[in-house]
Design a protein around this motif. Structure first.
Motif: not given
Length: 358
Positions: A71-89
């Motif tokens: 999922e991260i790979s696709v977001a980096c290649r196709e968008w360059g932007f993504f939101q993360v949840v359950n990130h541990g903060i």
């Protein structure tokens, strides 16, 4: 290229302009017609950047871990932007960081002026980016501070009020740096590199990390100006804590501007120029901008996770082949960001100008 020690014109605080109640904004904030935002709701109104649940990385199930990396790979290649949840903060830390800074910006002006900044380091309370005289300015104020490397961190340059601000920023900074290292490892694996490759390319543990807190006051003519002009971020990766009460960030996608809809307690991640160089443009930094609102102020925290300032950044050797030659010449991050500090936001002109002419 050296940065001047002071701004070319007297600094005007945008918050003060907003609080006058004037129904028209000064000319120096009015963008040329092609650069003004459009508030028409078009086909992009249902689009949003990808939302990724990071809990999958720690699931212990290799299949789930791989699916999350994909999922991260696709977001980096196709968008360059993504939101993360359950990130541990922790959610209370996320909320506390934003609201503590909101409280700072609502303090008396004389208290904020004690932290007025200069273009040489940008550290402190500011109201413009770039030092070109007569430039058309953005409708925003900000506070910029250093966290890493530790020799640049100076708590005395951080606001002393609200009294718990320094502790909140310290804890939030630690968490962002942890998250940054996790994602650099994922990016490296996804690119077929050693998992520590990008972290080492950034300078190992000796990286840069700095925070710009953006304050976008109410604007009586939001169709004529921008809170932040179109740009790609000059560093490595950016972690944005948005204002959940009012949207403002727009990302360029296929020639259109997509308004990001923040997910509660999510952190927005975007690829910046140095990762574009390191990955030989497999991952690309993406132009984005900020629109303003006539009825609501907006506060966001942009955390810049950067390479060490004097380390040479160039495409990873493994990603350079006869079919994909190196697009960029080596350059230190320090050399690179002088362009930004001089000219302010300029689309993607800097990273594009670095492309080799071979």
């Amino acid at each position: 290229m050296n940065c001047p020690s002071d701004w070319p014109e007297p600094i005007v605080r945008v918050q003060s302009l907003s609080e006058t109640g004037n129904t028209m904004i000064p000319n120096r904030y009015i963008k040329p017609p092609p650069e003004r935002p459009s508030f028409n709701t078009g086909s992009d109104s249902l689009l949003n950047i990808p939302v990724i649940d990071l809990s999958g990385l720690a699931s212990g199930d290799p299949t789930i871990q791989q699916a999350t990396r994909d999922e991260i790979s696709v977001a980096c290649r196709e968008w360059g932007f993504f939101q993360v949840v359950n990130h541990g903060i922790r959610h209370d830390l996320v909320d506390g960081a934003r609201e503590t800074w909101r409280e700072f910006f609502h303090q008396p002006m004389e208290m904020k002026q004690d932290y007025a900044n200069a273009p040489k380091t940008y550290e402190g309370y500011g109201s413009r980016l770039g030092v070109q005289k007569g430039a058309i300015l953005d409708w925003s104020d900000y506070f910029f501070l250093h966290y890493l490397p530790s020799n640049l961190k100076n708590h005395n340059k951080w606001p002393s009020h609200p009294p718990f601000l320094r502790d909140v920023v310290e804890e939030y900074s630690q968490e962002i740096v942890r998250l940054g290292k996790v994602l650099l490892e994922v990016f490296s694996i996804n690119l077929g590199l050693e998992e520590s490759y990008l972290q080492k390319a950034f300078g190992g543990d000796d990286i840069g990390a700095c925070l710009r807190v953006n304050f976008y006051p109410k604007c009586p003519q939001p169709d004529l100006t921008l809170g932040l002009s179109p740009h790609s971020d000059p560093g490595g990766m950016t972690f944005l804590l948005p204002d959940e009460h009012v949207s403002g960030l727009q990302v360029r996608k296929g020639g259109e501007w997509i308004t990001v809809k923040p997910v509660r307690h999510a952190i927005i991640v975007n690829i910046a120029d140095q990762i574009q160089v390191l990955t030989n443009a497999i991952y690309k930094s993406v132009e984005h901008r900020v629109i303003v609102n006539p009825n609501k102020e907006r506060v966001s925290l942009a955390y810049f996770f950067n390479p060490k300032s004097d380390v040479l950044i160039e495409p990873a050797t493994k990603l350079v082949t006869s079919k994909t030659p190196a697009l960029y010449q080596p350059m230190t991050f320090d050399e690179y960001r002088l362009f930004i500090r001089t000219k302010g936001p300029q689309g993607k002109s800097q990273v594009d100008s670095l492309k080799s002419s071979k």
